[in-house]
Scaffold this motif. Structure first.
Motif, PDB file in Angstrom:
ATOM      1  N   PHE A  78      45.420  38.424  45.647  1.00 21.07           N
ATOM      2  CA  PHE A  78      45.670  39.194  47.449  1.00 21.07           C
ATOM      3  C   PHE A  78      45.266  40.648  46.458  1.00 21.07           C
ATOM      4  CE2 PHE A  78      48.607  41.687  49.743  1.00 21.07           C
ATOM      5  CZ  PHE A  78      47.414  42.088  51.081  1.00 21.07           C
ATOM      6  N   HIS A  79      45.863  41.297  45.371  1.00 19.13           N
ATOM      7  CA  HIS A  79      46.084  42.319  45.183  1.00 19.13           C
ATOM      8  C   HIS A  79      44.664  42.839  44.831  1.00 19.13           C
ATOM      9  CE1 HIS A  79      47.611  44.937  41.363  1.00 19.13           C
ATOM     10  NE2 HIS A  79      46.859  46.039  42.128  1.00 19.13           N
ATOM     11  N   VAL A  80      43.289  41.992  44.494  1.00 18.54           N
ATOM     12  CA  VAL A  80      42.318  42.470  43.462  1.00 18.54           C
ATOM     13  C   VAL A  80      41.565  42.995  45.055  1.00 18.54           C
ATOM     14  CG1 VAL A  80      39.991  41.343  43.375  1.00 18.54           C
ATOM     15  CG2 VAL A  80      42.111  40.470  41.733  1.00 18.54           C
ATOM     16  N   GLY A  81      41.672  41.927  45.970  1.00 17.83           N
ATOM     17  CA  GLY A  81      40.755  42.778  46.872  1.00 17.83           C
ATOM     18  C   GLY A  81      41.311  43.848  47.847  1.00 17.83           C
ATOM     19  N   VAL A  82      42.877  44.383  47.572  1.00 16.81           N
ATOM     20  CA  VAL A  82      43.552  45.646  47.973  1.00 16.81           C
ATOM     21  C   VAL A  82      42.822  46.681  46.676  1.00 16.81           C
ATOM     22  CG1 VAL A  82      45.408  46.993  47.284  1.00 16.81           C
ATOM     23  CG2 VAL A  82      45.987  44.337  48.611  1.00 16.81           C
ATOM     24  N   GLU A  83      42.276  46.019  46.110  1.00 17.06           N
ATOM     25  CA  GLU A  83      41.476  46.830  44.996  1.00 17.06           C
ATOM     26  C   GLU A  83      40.476  47.649  45.315  1.00 17.06           C
ATOM     27  OE1 GLU A  83      43.899  46.107  40.445  1.00 17.06           O
ATOM     28  OE2 GLU A  83      42.040  44.967  40.779  1.00 17.06           O
ATOM     29  N   GLN A  84      40.075  46.116  45.340  1.00 13.77           N
ATOM     30  CA  GLN A  84      38.087  46.772  46.149  1.00 13.77           C
ATOM     31  C   GLN A  84      38.173  47.003  47.483  1.00 13.77           C
ATOM     32  OE1 GLN A  84      36.093  45.806  43.996  1.00 13.77           O
ATOM     33  NE2 GLN A  84      37.470  45.970  42.522  1.00 13.77           N
ATOM     34  N   GLY A  85      39.078  47.412  48.317  1.00 14.59           N
ATOM     35  CA  GLY A  85      39.108  47.665  49.752  1.00 14.59           C
ATOM     36  C   GLY A  85      38.625  46.488  50.315  1.00 14.59           C
ATOM     37  N   TRP A  86      38.935  45.385  50.069  1.00 13.93           N
ATOM     38  CA  TRP A  86      38.473  43.992  51.027  1.00 13.93           C
ATOM     39  C   TRP A  86      39.543  43.772  52.084  1.00 13.93           C
ATOM     40  CZ3 TRP A  86      37.831  40.201  46.641  1.00 13.93           C
ATOM     41  CH2 TRP A  86      36.558  40.643  45.714  1.00 13.93           C
ATOM     42  N   TRP A  87      40.635  44.426  51.527  1.00 16.79           N
ATOM     43  CA  TRP A  87      42.159  44.689  52.874  1.00 16.79           C
ATOM     44  C   TRP A  87      43.351  45.651  52.419  1.00 16.79           C
ATOM     45  CZ3 TRP A  87      40.516  39.454  51.141  1.00 16.79           C
ATOM     46  CH2 TRP A  87      40.701  39.350  50.014  1.00 16.79           C
ATOM     47  N   ASP A  88      44.043  46.169  53.067  1.00 16.58           N
ATOM     48  CA  ASP A  88      45.020  46.834  53.411  1.00 16.58           C
ATOM     49  C   ASP A  88      46.163  46.419  52.729  1.00 16.58           C
ATOM     50  OD1 ASP A  88      43.635  48.755  54.947  1.00 16.58           O
ATOM     51  OD2 ASP A  88      44.185  48.366  55.910  1.00 16.58           O
ATOM     52  N   GLY A  89      46.797  47.160  51.689  1.00 19.74           N
ATOM     53  CA  GLY A  89      47.140  46.774  51.054  1.00 19.74           C
ATOM     54  C   GLY A  89      48.966  46.925  51.374  1.00 19.74           C
ATOM     55  N   PRO A  90      49.999  46.535  50.528  1.00 14.97           N
ATOM     56  CA  PRO A  90      51.237  46.999  50.892  1.00 14.97           C
ATOM     57  C   PRO A  90      51.266  48.707  51.691  1.00 14.97           C
ATOM     58  CG  PRO A  90      51.496  46.092  49.450  1.00 14.97           C
ATOM     59  CD  PRO A  90      50.491  45.955  49.493  1.00 14.97           C
ATOM     60  N   THR A  91      51.814  49.740  52.666  1.00 17.01           N
ATOM     61  CA  THR A  91      51.526  50.969  53.334  1.00 17.01           C
ATOM     62  C   THR A  91      52.946  51.297  51.591  1.00 17.01           C
ATOM     63  OG1 THR A  91      53.570  50.487  54.578  1.00 17.01           O
ATOM     64  CG2 THR A  91      50.986  50.868  54.869  1.00 17.01           C
TER      65      THR A  91
END
Length: 152
Positions: A78-91
């Motif tokens: 999930f963190h990788v997806g946030v780093e890559q901009g695939w989805w939003d992470g915690p605000t």
């Protein structure tokens, strides 16, 4: 490989990941973001479950160790997806549009914002971030836990 060996290697793998994370933090000067911290908790559990499984020879503890490693791997993915901009992470640890706040509230958010963002890659090796490496190694540790389960 025996059950005992698989449990020991899986437990030591989680311990090695934890020690590596602390080394990057305290020796390398790379403070963790919130999601990096989240990835550590399951590894602590896996080490504890491993020690208990080695002592008590219990299949439930082996399953718990596998689930702990899986949890860390999934958080890392999930963190990788946030780093890559695939989805939003915690605000609370990602950048994003600002809206619906007064100038004073915005200033308060800026002044109290954490310095480490979850959507920025602080370090990578071969184009894979620390979160990515955690996911890869964690899923490998799940395989070891499952091998131990099969051998028990």
């Amino acid at each position: 490989m025996t059950r005992t060996q698989a449990v020991a290697i899986a437990s030591l793998g989680s311990l090695a990941l934890l020690l590596g994370a602390f080394a990057f933090q305290h020796i390398g000067g790379l403070p963790p973001c919130k999601m990096c911290i989240w990835q550590r908790y399951p590894h602590v559990s896996a080490v504890v479950f491993g020690a208990m499984a080695l002592s008590f020879q219990n299949r439930v503890l082996i399953i718990a160790g596998a689930l702990a490693a899986l949890a860390s791997g999934l958080i890392g993915l999930f963190h990788v997806g946030v780093e890559q901009g695939w989805w939003d992470g915690p605000t609370t640890c990602s950048s994003g549009p600002v809206g619906g706040v007064s100038p004073q509230e915005l200033l308060d958010q800026i002044l109290t914002a954490p310095l480490v963002r979850c959507d920025e890659i602080a370090w990578d090796l071969f184009g894979i971030s620390m979160a990515g490496w955690n996911a890869i190694v964690s899923f490998s540790l799940v395989a070891l836990w499952l091998l131990a389960l099969k051998r028990s």
